[in-house]
Design a protein around this motif. Structure first.
Motif, PDB file in Angstrom:
ATOM      1  N   ALA A  27       1.694  -7.206  -2.357  1.00  0.00           N
ATOM      2  CA  ALA A  27       0.304  -6.751  -2.231  1.00  0.00           C
ATOM      3  C   ALA A  27      -0.336  -7.345  -0.983  1.00  0.00           C
ATOM      4  O   ALA A  27      -1.094  -6.667  -0.277  1.00  0.00           O
ATOM      5  CB  ALA A  27      -0.498  -7.133  -3.471  1.00  0.00           C
ATOM      6  N   PHE A  28      -0.025  -8.590  -0.684  1.00  0.00           N
ATOM      7  CA  PHE A  28      -0.546  -9.232   0.520  1.00  0.00           C
ATOM      8  C   PHE A  28      -0.015  -8.540   1.770  1.00  0.00           C
ATOM      9  O   PHE A  28      -0.765  -8.255   2.707  1.00  0.00           O
ATOM     10  CB  PHE A  28      -0.173 -10.718   0.522  1.00  0.00           C
TER      11      PHE A  28
ATOM     12  N   ALA B 242      -9.158   4.433  -1.267  1.00  0.00           N
ATOM     13  CA  ALA B 242      -9.341   3.235  -2.088  1.00  0.00           C
ATOM     14  C   ALA B 242      -8.335   3.246  -3.241  1.00  0.00           C
ATOM     15  O   ALA B 242      -7.677   2.228  -3.516  1.00  0.00           O
ATOM     16  CB  ALA B 242     -10.765   3.158  -2.612  1.00  0.00           C
ATOM     17  N   LEU B 243      -8.192   4.392  -3.886  1.00  0.00           N
ATOM     18  CA  LEU B 243      -7.243   4.509  -4.999  1.00  0.00           C
ATOM     19  C   LEU B 243      -5.797   4.368  -4.513  1.00  0.00           C
ATOM     20  O   LEU B 243      -4.973   3.736  -5.176  1.00  0.00           O
ATOM     21  CB  LEU B 243      -7.440   5.836  -5.724  1.00  0.00           C
ATOM     22  N   ILE B 244      -5.502   4.951  -3.346  1.00  0.00           N
ATOM     23  CA  ILE B 244      -4.151   4.823  -2.790  1.00  0.00           C
ATOM     24  C   ILE B 244      -3.839   3.362  -2.487  1.00  0.00           C
ATOM     25  O   ILE B 244      -2.743   2.867  -2.793  1.00  0.00           O
ATOM     26  CB  ILE B 244      -3.999   5.697  -1.525  1.00  0.00           C
ATOM     27  N   MET B 245      -4.798   2.641  -1.910  1.00  0.00           N
ATOM     28  CA  MET B 245      -4.574   1.233  -1.584  1.00  0.00           C
ATOM     29  C   MET B 245      -4.354   0.397  -2.841  1.00  0.00           C
ATOM     30  O   MET B 245      -3.477  -0.481  -2.875  1.00  0.00           O
ATOM     31  CB  MET B 245      -5.756   0.693  -0.774  1.00  0.00           C
ATOM     32  N   VAL B 246      -5.140   0.668  -3.882  1.00  0.00           N
ATOM     33  CA  VAL B 246      -4.974  -0.069  -5.144  1.00  0.00           C
ATOM     34  C   VAL B 246      -3.614   0.231  -5.753  1.00  0.00           C
ATOM     35  O   VAL B 246      -2.897  -0.681  -6.193  1.00  0.00           O
ATOM     36  CB  VAL B 246      -6.116   0.276  -6.130  1.00  0.00           C
ATOM     37  N   ALA B 247      -3.239   1.510  -5.777  1.00  0.00           N
ATOM     38  CA  ALA B 247      -1.961   1.903  -6.381  1.00  0.00           C
ATOM     39  C   ALA B 247      -0.781   1.260  -5.646  1.00  0.00           C
ATOM     40  O   ALA B 247       0.149   0.743  -6.281  1.00  0.00           O
ATOM     41  CB  ALA B 247      -1.835   3.424  -6.375  1.00  0.00           C
ATOM     42  N   ILE B 248      -0.817   1.268  -4.334  1.00  0.00           N
ATOM     43  CA  ILE B 248       0.276   0.664  -3.566  1.00  0.00           C
ATOM     44  C   ILE B 248       0.312  -0.849  -3.770  1.00  0.00           C
ATOM     45  O   ILE B 248       1.384  -1.435  -3.935  1.00  0.00           O
ATOM     46  CB  ILE B 248       0.163   1.036  -2.074  1.00  0.00           C
ATOM     47  N   SER B 249      -0.859  -1.476  -3.783  1.00  0.00           N
ATOM     48  CA  SER B 249      -0.898  -2.926  -3.992  1.00  0.00           C
ATOM     49  C   SER B 249      -0.333  -3.307  -5.357  1.00  0.00           C
ATOM     50  O   SER B 249       0.405  -4.291  -5.477  1.00  0.00           O
ATOM     51  CB  SER B 249      -2.328  -3.435  -3.872  1.00  0.00           C
ATOM     52  N   ILE B 250      -0.647  -2.525  -6.372  1.00  0.00           N
ATOM     53  CA  ILE B 250      -0.105  -2.798  -7.707  1.00  0.00           C
ATOM     54  C   ILE B 250       1.399  -2.531  -7.732  1.00  0.00           C
ATOM     55  O   ILE B 250       2.176  -3.342  -8.260  1.00  0.00           O
ATOM     56  CB  ILE B 250      -0.832  -1.957  -8.776  1.00  0.00           C
ATOM     57  N   ALA B 251       1.805  -1.394  -7.152  1.00  0.00           N
ATOM     58  CA  ALA B 251       3.221  -1.013  -7.195  1.00  0.00           C
ATOM     59  C   ALA B 251       4.122  -2.023  -6.487  1.00  0.00           C
ATOM     60  O   ALA B 251       5.225  -2.299  -6.954  1.00  0.00           O
ATOM     61  CB  ALA B 251       3.400   0.376  -6.579  1.00  0.00           C
TER      62      ALA B 251
ATOM     63  N   PHE C 189     -11.234  -7.744   2.652  1.00  0.00           N
ATOM     64  CA  PHE C 189     -11.810  -7.151   1.444  1.00  0.00           C
ATOM     65  C   PHE C 189     -10.981  -6.021   0.848  1.00  0.00           C
ATOM     66  O   PHE C 189     -11.334  -5.485  -0.199  1.00  0.00           O
ATOM     67  CB  PHE C 189     -13.230  -6.665   1.731  1.00  0.00           C
ATOM     68  N   GLY C 190      -9.899  -5.636   1.477  1.00  0.00           N
ATOM     69  CA  GLY C 190      -8.969  -4.655   0.928  1.00  0.00           C
ATOM     70  C   GLY C 190      -9.590  -3.323   0.565  1.00  0.00           C
ATOM     71  O   GLY C 190     -10.293  -2.718   1.364  1.00  0.00           O
ATOM     72  N   PHE C 191      -9.332  -2.868  -0.665  1.00  0.00           N
ATOM     73  CA  PHE C 191      -9.749  -1.533  -1.087  1.00  0.00           C
ATOM     74  C   PHE C 191     -11.268  -1.385  -1.215  1.00  0.00           C
ATOM     75  O   PHE C 191     -11.763  -0.256  -1.359  1.00  0.00           O
ATOM     76  CB  PHE C 191      -9.082  -1.171  -2.421  1.00  0.00           C
ATOM     77  N   ILE C 192     -12.017  -2.468  -1.138  1.00  0.00           N
ATOM     78  CA  ILE C 192     -13.480  -2.378  -1.225  1.00  0.00           C
ATOM     79  C   ILE C 192     -14.047  -1.659   0.002  1.00  0.00           C
ATOM     80  O   ILE C 192     -15.042  -0.951  -0.101  1.00  0.00           O
ATOM     81  CB  ILE C 192     -14.092  -3.784  -1.399  1.00  0.00           C
ATOM     82  N   VAL C 193     -13.395  -1.783   1.137  1.00  0.00           N
ATOM     83  CA  VAL C 193     -13.868  -1.146   2.376  1.00  0.00           C
ATOM     84  C   VAL C 193     -13.913   0.369   2.229  1.00  0.00           C
ATOM     85  O   VAL C 193     -14.954   0.980   2.493  1.00  0.00           O
ATOM     86  CB  VAL C 193     -13.017  -1.572   3.585  1.00  0.00           C
ATOM     87  N   PRO C 194     -12.829   1.040   1.793  1.00  0.00           N
ATOM     88  CA  PRO C 194     -12.941   2.486   1.611  1.00  0.00           C
ATOM     89  C   PRO C 194     -13.960   2.872   0.534  1.00  0.00           C
ATOM     90  O   PRO C 194     -14.607   3.911   0.644  1.00  0.00           O
ATOM     91  CB  PRO C 194     -11.547   2.944   1.233  1.00  0.00           C
ATOM     92  N   LEU C 195     -14.125   2.035  -0.480  1.00  0.00           N
ATOM     93  CA  LEU C 195     -15.144   2.324  -1.498  1.00  0.00           C
ATOM     94  C   LEU C 195     -16.541   2.342  -0.892  1.00  0.00           C
ATOM     95  O   LEU C 195     -17.333   3.242  -1.156  1.00  0.00           O
ATOM     96  CB  LEU C 195     -15.096   1.291  -2.624  1.00  0.00           C
ATOM     97  N   VAL C 196     -16.843   1.357  -0.057  1.00  0.00           N
ATOM     98  CA  VAL C 196     -18.150   1.277   0.581  1.00  0.00           C
ATOM     99  C   VAL C 196     -18.360   2.460   1.525  1.00  0.00           C
ATOM    100  O   VAL C 196     -19.460   3.000   1.622  1.00  0.00           O
ATOM    101  CB  VAL C 196     -18.309  -0.068   1.322  1.00  0.00           C
ATOM    102  N   ARG C 197     -17.303   2.887   2.201  1.00  0.00           N
ATOM    103  CA  ARG C 197     -17.396   4.016   3.121  1.00  0.00           C
ATOM    104  C   ARG C 197     -17.398   5.366   2.406  1.00  0.00           C
ATOM    105  O   ARG C 197     -17.517   6.396   3.041  1.00  0.00           O
ATOM    106  CB  ARG C 197     -16.221   3.980   4.109  1.00  0.00           C
ATOM    107  N   GLY C 198     -17.214   5.363   1.099  1.00  0.00           N
ATOM    108  CA  GLY C 198     -17.191   6.607   0.340  1.00  0.00           C
ATOM    109  C   GLY C 198     -15.852   7.310   0.382  1.00  0.00           C
ATOM    110  O   GLY C 198     -15.754   8.497   0.076  1.00  0.00           O
TER     111      GLY C 198
END
Length: 102
Positions: free
Chosen positions: A59-60, A40-49, A26-35
């Motif tokens: 990204a994979f 979550a933002l770091i994971m999204v930024a790295i995956s995009i970059a 589930f990727g960045f959704i896990v840190p979002l659920v944990r608050g």
């Protein structure tokens, strides 16, 4: 392996140590659920970059790497927020894995 972390306010969080299958699927959704918005933002930024120039392959790969390290990162964040291992067994696991020192 699951650990229990307790805050002085009485809040107890049960966290897993080791590979995170939930982060793998589930990727960045896990840190979002944990608050944990920051990671979550770091994971999204790295995956995009790394994903855009490599057409998704990067990204994979970053998702696999985060699966191995995210639980340890989350435990360290809890320690910074004032959580402590609930019992000696939990503390021993953290000491053995160099998350905390005696």
């Amino acid at each position: 392996m699951k650990l229990r972390m307790k805050h002085d306010s009485g809040v107890i969080k049960e966290v897993k140590y080791g590979f995170s299958w939930t982060t793998f699927f589930f990727g960045f959704i896990v840190p979002l659920v944990r608050g944990d918005i920051k990671w979550a933002l770091i994971m999204v930024a790295i995956s995009i970059a790394v994903g855009v120039p490599t057409m998704g392959i990067g990204a994979f790969i970053s998702g696999i790497i985060f699966s191995f390290v995210y639980n340890k990162i989350y435990i360290k964040e809890l320690l910074v927020k004032g959580y402590k291992p609930e019992n000696e067994d939990d503390k021993d696991v953290l000491v053995q894995n160099n998350v905390i020192s005696m």
